[in-house]
Design an enzyme around this catalytic site. Structure first.
Site, PDB file in Angstrom:
ATOM      1  N   HIS A   1      27.471  -8.200 -11.833  1.00 21.87           N
ATOM      2  CA  HIS A   1      27.535  -9.112 -10.550  1.00 21.87           C
ATOM      3  C   HIS A   1      27.266  -9.968  -9.891  1.00 21.87           C
ATOM      4  O   HIS A   1      27.433 -10.877  -9.819  1.00 21.87           O
ATOM      5  CB  HIS A   1      28.851  -7.867  -9.316  1.00 21.87           C
ATOM      6  CG  HIS A   1      29.925  -7.180 -10.105  1.00 21.87           C
ATOM      7  ND1 HIS A   1      30.815  -6.306  -9.112  1.00 21.87           N
ATOM      8  CD2 HIS A   1      29.633  -6.848 -11.042  1.00 21.87           C
ATOM      9  CE1 HIS A   1      31.190  -5.613 -10.103  1.00 21.87           C
ATOM     10  NE2 HIS A   1      31.545  -6.007 -11.639  1.00 21.87           N
TER      11      HIS A   1
ATOM     12  N   ARG B   1      34.643 -14.837 -11.984  1.00 18.50           N
ATOM     13  CA  ARG B   1      34.904 -14.675 -10.804  1.00 18.50           C
ATOM     14  C   ARG B   1      33.273 -14.869 -10.254  1.00 18.50           C
ATOM     15  O   ARG B   1      33.004 -15.075  -9.004  1.00 18.50           O
ATOM     16  CB  ARG B   1      35.634 -14.053 -10.737  1.00 18.50           C
ATOM     17  CG  ARG B   1      35.244 -12.443 -10.755  1.00 18.50           C
ATOM     18  CD  ARG B   1      36.564 -11.752 -10.308  1.00 18.50           C
ATOM     19  NE  ARG B   1      35.886 -10.090 -10.819  1.00 18.50           N
ATOM     20  CZ  ARG B   1      35.476  -9.584 -12.131  1.00 18.50           C
ATOM     21  NH1 ARG B   1      35.544  -9.729 -13.041  1.00 18.50           N
ATOM     22  NH2 ARG B   1      35.262  -8.338 -12.183  1.00 18.50           N
TER      23      ARG B   1
ATOM     24  N   HIS C   1       0.560  -0.965   0.269  1.00 14.26           N
ATOM     25  CA  HIS C   1      -0.244   0.095  -0.315  1.00 14.26           C
ATOM     26  C   HIS C   1       1.146   1.605   0.018  1.00 14.26           C
ATOM     27  O   HIS C   1       0.588   2.876  -0.325  1.00 14.26           O
ATOM     28  CB  HIS C   1      -1.266   0.029   1.052  1.00 14.26           C
ATOM     29  CG  HIS C   1      -0.371  -0.062   2.668  1.00 14.26           C
ATOM     30  ND1 HIS C   1       0.705  -1.580   2.771  1.00 14.26           N
ATOM     31  CD2 HIS C   1       0.020   0.869   3.707  1.00 14.26           C
ATOM     32  CE1 HIS C   1       0.933  -1.653   4.065  1.00 14.26           C
ATOM     33  NE2 HIS C   1       0.950   0.021   4.850  1.00 14.26           N
TER      34      HIS C   1
ATOM     35  N   CYS D   1       7.773  -1.041  -1.750  1.00 12.93           N
ATOM     36  CA  CYS D   1       7.267  -1.313  -0.933  1.00 12.93           C
ATOM     37  C   CYS D   1       8.230   0.566  -0.127  1.00 12.93           C
ATOM     38  O   CYS D   1       8.242   1.359  -0.846  1.00 12.93           O
ATOM     39  CB  CYS D   1       7.836  -1.932   0.663  1.00 12.93           C
ATOM     40  SG  CYS D   1       8.947  -2.653   0.266  1.00 12.93           S
ATOM     41  N   GLY D   2       7.725   1.075   1.333  1.00  9.21           N
ATOM     42  CA  GLY D   2       7.978   2.057   1.721  1.00  9.21           C
ATOM     43  C   GLY D   2       9.309   2.119   1.664  1.00  9.21           C
ATOM     44  O   GLY D   2       9.997   3.475   1.071  1.00  9.21           O
TER      45      GLY D   2
ATOM     46  N   GLY E   1      11.478  -0.310   0.642  1.00  5.66           N
ATOM     47  CA  GLY E   1      11.909  -1.327  -0.320  1.00  5.66           C
ATOM     48  C   GLY E   1      12.941  -2.663   0.248  1.00  5.66           C
ATOM     49  O   GLY E   1      13.138  -3.863  -0.267  1.00  5.66           O
ATOM     50  N   ILE E   2      12.973  -2.458   1.465  1.00  5.11           N
ATOM     51  CA  ILE E   2      13.683  -3.297   3.242  1.00  5.11           C
ATOM     52  C   ILE E   2      12.746  -4.523   3.040  1.00  5.11           C
ATOM     53  O   ILE E   2      13.282  -5.826   2.643  1.00  5.11           O
ATOM     54  CB  ILE E   2      14.064  -3.056   3.895  1.00  5.11           C
ATOM     55  CG1 ILE E   2      15.259  -1.591   3.527  1.00  5.11           C
ATOM     56  CG2 ILE E   2      14.919  -3.420   4.936  1.00  5.11           C
ATOM     57  CD1 ILE E   2      15.132  -0.159   4.956  1.00  5.11           C
ATOM     58  N   GLY E   3      11.978  -4.561   3.755  1.00  6.61           N
ATOM     59  CA  GLY E   3      10.869  -5.178   3.767  1.00  6.61           C
ATOM     60  C   GLY E   3      10.495  -6.971   2.414  1.00  6.61           C
ATOM     61  O   GLY E   3      10.748  -7.585   2.720  1.00  6.61           O
TER      62      GLY E   3
HETATM   63  C1  RB5 Z   1       4.455  -0.341   5.603  1.00 10.70           C
HETATM   64  O1  RB5 Z   1       4.180   0.781   6.580  1.00 10.70           O
HETATM   65  C2  RB5 Z   1       5.932  -0.268   5.658  1.00 10.70           C
HETATM   66  O2  RB5 Z   1       6.043  -0.813   6.397  1.00 10.70           O
HETATM   67  C3  RB5 Z   1       6.495  -1.308   4.107  1.00 10.70           C
HETATM   68  O3  RB5 Z   1       5.869  -0.660   3.292  1.00 10.70           O
HETATM   69  C4  RB5 Z   1       7.924  -1.415   3.807  1.00 10.70           C
HETATM   70  O4  RB5 Z   1       8.298  -0.203   3.840  1.00 10.70           O
HETATM   71  C5  RB5 Z   1       8.943  -2.378   4.948  1.00 10.70           C
HETATM   72  O5  RB5 Z   1       9.722  -2.702   4.908  1.00 10.70           O
END
Ligand code: RB5
Length: 147
Positions: free
Chosen positions: A97, A132, A8, A64-65, A67-69
């Protein structure tokens, strides 16, 4: 075919990226979500990651907000090398790479103009195929086999 998905926090950027890829003649399969109503990012990460891992889609984009999750979740799927990029140097390097097969982006972090440049570089760059780099990717694959 390119798989795309978002939560979202990133529907606006996902639609912009989808349009960009389609304007370049690529076919895009949209795994959602389609509104700003709160959803759980792992559900979309896994759908896109499975489409890429199975070969149904050649590559993917997850937003996502931050990109980490999305990148954490996608990288749990065997065969996925999902790279979170906030600059074009990393986008080029991760294709050359790491042979990354999914690009992760954060709509709350990376502005639209830069995000679209990152997409262009990621999809416009081939894996180098150097011995490599192949050896190192093979070592990552071996870690997956140890699970
Ligand atoms: C949503 O609030 C947020 O946690 C999600 O978009 C993302 O950033 C998670 O890594």
């Amino acid at each position: 075919m390119i798989a795309i998905g978002c939560d979202h926090a990133a529907t606006e950027l996902k639609n912009k990226i989808k349009n960009r890829l389609e304007s370049q003649g690529l076919t895009v399969k949209d795994f959602g979500c389609h509104s700003n109503q709160a959803v759980d990012y792992p559900d979309y990460a896994i759908a896109v990651a499975k489409a890429v891992a199975s070969g149904e889609c050649e590559k993917g984009v997850l937003i996502c907000g931050t990109g980490i999750g999305m990148s954490i979740a996608a990288n749990k799927v065997k065969g996925i090398r999902c790279a979170l990029c906030g600059d074009t140097f990393s986008a080029r390097a991760t294709r050359e790479h790491n042979n990354a097969n999914i690009l992760a982006l954060g709509q709350r972090v990376t502005g639209e103009g830069l995000a679209l440049d990152i997409v262009d570089v990621f999809f416009g760059t081939a894996f180098s195929g150097d011995e490599r780099h192949m050896r190192r990717i093979e070592k990552i694959t071996q870690i997956e086999e140890q699970k």
